[in-house]
Design an enzyme around this catalytic site. Structure first.
Site, PDB file in Angstrom:
ATOM      1  CB  SER A 169      -8.358  50.720  -6.154  1.00 38.40           C
ATOM      2  OG  SER A 169      -8.060  50.662  -4.771  1.00 38.40           O
TER       3      SER A 169
ATOM      4  CB  SER B 244      -8.282  50.105  -1.388  1.00 43.12           C
ATOM      5  OG  SER B 244      -7.020  50.739  -1.384  1.00 43.12           O
TER       6      SER B 244
ATOM      7  CE  LYS C 111      -2.477  58.496  -2.762  1.00 40.12           C
ATOM      8  NZ  LYS C 111      -1.288  57.746  -2.340  1.00 40.12           N
TER       9      LYS C 111
ATOM     10  CG  ASN D  14      -3.510  57.564   2.448  1.00 42.63           C
ATOM     11  OD1 ASN D  14      -3.750  58.008   3.565  1.00 42.63           O
ATOM     12  ND2 ASN D  14      -2.998  56.366   2.250  1.00 42.63           N
TER      13      ASN D  14
ATOM     14  CG  ASP E 271       0.341  56.870   0.883  1.00 45.71           C
ATOM     15  OD1 ASP E 271      -0.365  55.844   0.952  1.00 45.71           O
ATOM     16  OD2 ASP E 271       0.092  57.814   0.115  1.00 45.71           O
TER      17      ASP E 271
ATOM     18  N   GLY F 107      13.759  60.021  -6.819  1.00 44.23           N
ATOM     19  CA  GLY F 107      12.496  60.682  -7.146  1.00 44.23           C
ATOM     20  C   GLY F 107      12.180  61.762  -6.130  1.00 44.23           C
TER      21      GLY F 107
ATOM     22  CB  ALA G 237       5.615  58.103  -4.160  1.00 45.03           C
TER      23      ALA G 237
HETATM   24  P1  ATR Z   1       4.248  60.372  -7.656  1.00 42.41           P
HETATM   25  O1  ATR Z   1       3.198  61.205  -7.002  1.00 42.41           O
HETATM   26  O2  ATR Z   1       3.796  58.978  -8.017  1.00 42.41           O
HETATM   27  O3  ATR Z   1       5.537  60.356  -6.904  1.00 42.41           O
HETATM   28  P2  ATR Z   1       5.087  62.442  -9.470  1.00 42.41           P
HETATM   29  O4  ATR Z   1       4.787  63.432  -8.404  1.00 42.41           O
HETATM   30  O5  ATR Z   1       4.670  62.724 -10.857  1.00 42.41           O
HETATM   31  O6  ATR Z   1       4.481  61.031  -9.108  1.00 42.41           O
HETATM   32  O7  ATR Z   1       6.683  62.172  -9.430  1.00 42.41           O
HETATM   33  C1  ATR Z   1       7.294  61.340 -10.333  1.00 42.41           C
HETATM   34  C2  ATR Z   1       8.781  61.217  -9.988  1.00 42.41           C
HETATM   35  O8  ATR Z   1       9.360  60.256 -10.880  1.00 42.41           O
HETATM   36  C3  ATR Z   1       9.555  62.499 -10.189  1.00 42.41           C
HETATM   37  O9  ATR Z   1      10.581  62.572  -9.224  1.00 42.41           O
HETATM   38  C4  ATR Z   1      10.133  62.312 -11.594  1.00 42.41           C
HETATM   39  O10 ATR Z   1      11.311  63.032 -11.871  1.00 42.41           O
HETATM   40  P3  ATR Z   1      11.231  64.542 -12.436  1.00 42.41           P
HETATM   41  O11 ATR Z   1      11.047  65.425 -11.236  1.00 42.41           O
HETATM   42  O12 ATR Z   1      12.530  64.747 -13.118  1.00 42.41           O
HETATM   43  O13 ATR Z   1      10.056  64.587 -13.383  1.00 42.41           O
HETATM   44  C5  ATR Z   1      10.448  60.839 -11.567  1.00 42.41           C
HETATM   45  N1  ATR Z   1      10.564  60.299 -12.923  1.00 42.41           N
HETATM   46  C6  ATR Z   1       9.589  60.154 -13.838  1.00 42.41           C
HETATM   47  N2  ATR Z   1      10.083  59.613 -14.968  1.00 42.41           N
HETATM   48  C7  ATR Z   1      11.426  59.442 -14.778  1.00 42.41           C
HETATM   49  C8  ATR Z   1      12.495  58.930 -15.573  1.00 42.41           C
HETATM   50  N3  ATR Z   1      12.293  58.479 -16.825  1.00 42.41           N
HETATM   51  N4  ATR Z   1      13.732  58.891 -15.035  1.00 42.41           N
HETATM   52  C9  ATR Z   1      13.947  59.345 -13.798  1.00 42.41           C
HETATM   53  N5  ATR Z   1      12.979  59.824 -12.975  1.00 42.41           N
HETATM   54  C10 ATR Z   1      11.735  59.876 -13.461  1.00 42.41           C
END
Ligand code: ATR
Length: 278
Positions: free
Chosen positions: A18, A20, A69, A90, A106, A132, A136
């Protein structure tokens, strides 16, 4: 040491990576405050007792990071409405009466990082493409909506999750199928990657920017490396870019204010200090 020595820290597992402590201790020194910010490595099975211990130890509060979180919300006495919508906290601030209040900064950090790059940035400048639909993305989408976004296109590999976003966050949020991700860039004013794709050790995000207007801002929540393949491609074709470090630095500001009583700025010296560790 007396009662005015203020202690905070970051709870995560693992937490040694981290940044932070570097950020908050920089500000503690800058403002000549009496206090310290440390690492709190807390395993998931100890999360509740660690959070409940904040008050007993006389701490001002803590940041909460991966993987706590979402779960940490259950162990505080009050959750800010914005954090509730995001579904995660957070930051915990111990109140004068000992109550634990949970916040999520965030999204604030993300919006501030855009404003750093482009002070006249507006959320309603045009469609926003968000890649995504994880944690996040939730913080970023909620803060973009609150900043006035009128059209957010959530593009996710697993389409069901993008659809859930559209249902949950209302009529300004639309789901886009992964196969249509490049079409969704045609008239976008902002593109943001919220996935871990492009992070050190991960493959680059699989997307071509050829449809994206060169006037669009391109941002990445990833900050290791500072310039992801996505940001490099964007820069080379003339788009303005925002890396994930600004979000990390700015999210720390409201927490620092709550614990130490001063709202700090993200100056060049702090940016360089943290950037050097990446
Ligand atoms: P965070 O909390 O960091 O956002 P998360 O909740 O695990 O982590 O979310 C990861 C995101 O990255 C998801 O939207 C995931 O897509 P899926 O819903 O299809 O799993 C996306 N992601 C992870 N690997 C990926 C890849 N190879 N290509 C496209 N999207 C990806």
């Amino acid at each position: 040491m007396n009662n005015s020595f203020i202690i905070a820290g970051v709870m995560g597992w693992p937490v040694a990576h981290s940044r932070s402590p570097l950020i908050h201790n920089h500000w503690i020194r800058q403002f000549n405050l009496s206090g310290a910010y440390g690492f709190f490595p807390v395993q998931p099975n100890n999360l509740e007792s660690a959070i409940r211990g904040l008050q007993a130890l006389g701490l001002a509060g803590c940041n909460i990071t991966i993987p706590h979180k979402v779960n940490a919300m259950a162990y505080v006495d009050w959750v800010h409405p914005l954090a509730k919508r995001i579904g995660a906290i957070n930051t915990i601030v111990v109140q004068p009466d000992g109550a634990l209040h949970g916040f999520n900064n965030d999204g604030f950090g993300y919006i501030q990082s855009l404003l750093d790059a482009q002070p006249n940035w507006r959320a309603d400048a045009g469609p926003i493409a968000v890649i995504g639909a994880g944690g996040a993305a939730r913080a970023i989408v909620v803060s973009l909506l609150d900043a006035g976004a009128t059209e957010i296109r959530v593009i996710n590999r697993t389409h069901d999750k993008a659809e859930e976003f559209a249902r949950e966050f209302g009529s300004a949020v639309f789901s886009v199928k992964w196969d249509a991700r490049e079409d969704a860039l045609t008239d976008a004013a902002l593109l943001v990657n919220t996935t871990s794709q492009g992070m050190h050790g991960e493959p680059a995000l699989d997307i071509s920017l050829s449809n994206l207007p060169t006037s669009a801002l391109v941002s990445d929540a990833v900050y290791i490396p500072l310039e992801t393949p996505l940001l490099k491609e964007a820069r080379l074709r003339g788009n303005r870019t925002v890396n994930g470090l600004g979000m990390l630095l700015h999210q720390a500001r409201p927490a620092f204010q709550a614990w130490f009583g001063v709202m700090p700025e993200v100056g060049a010296a702090l940016y360089e200090k943290v950037a050097k560790t990446i």
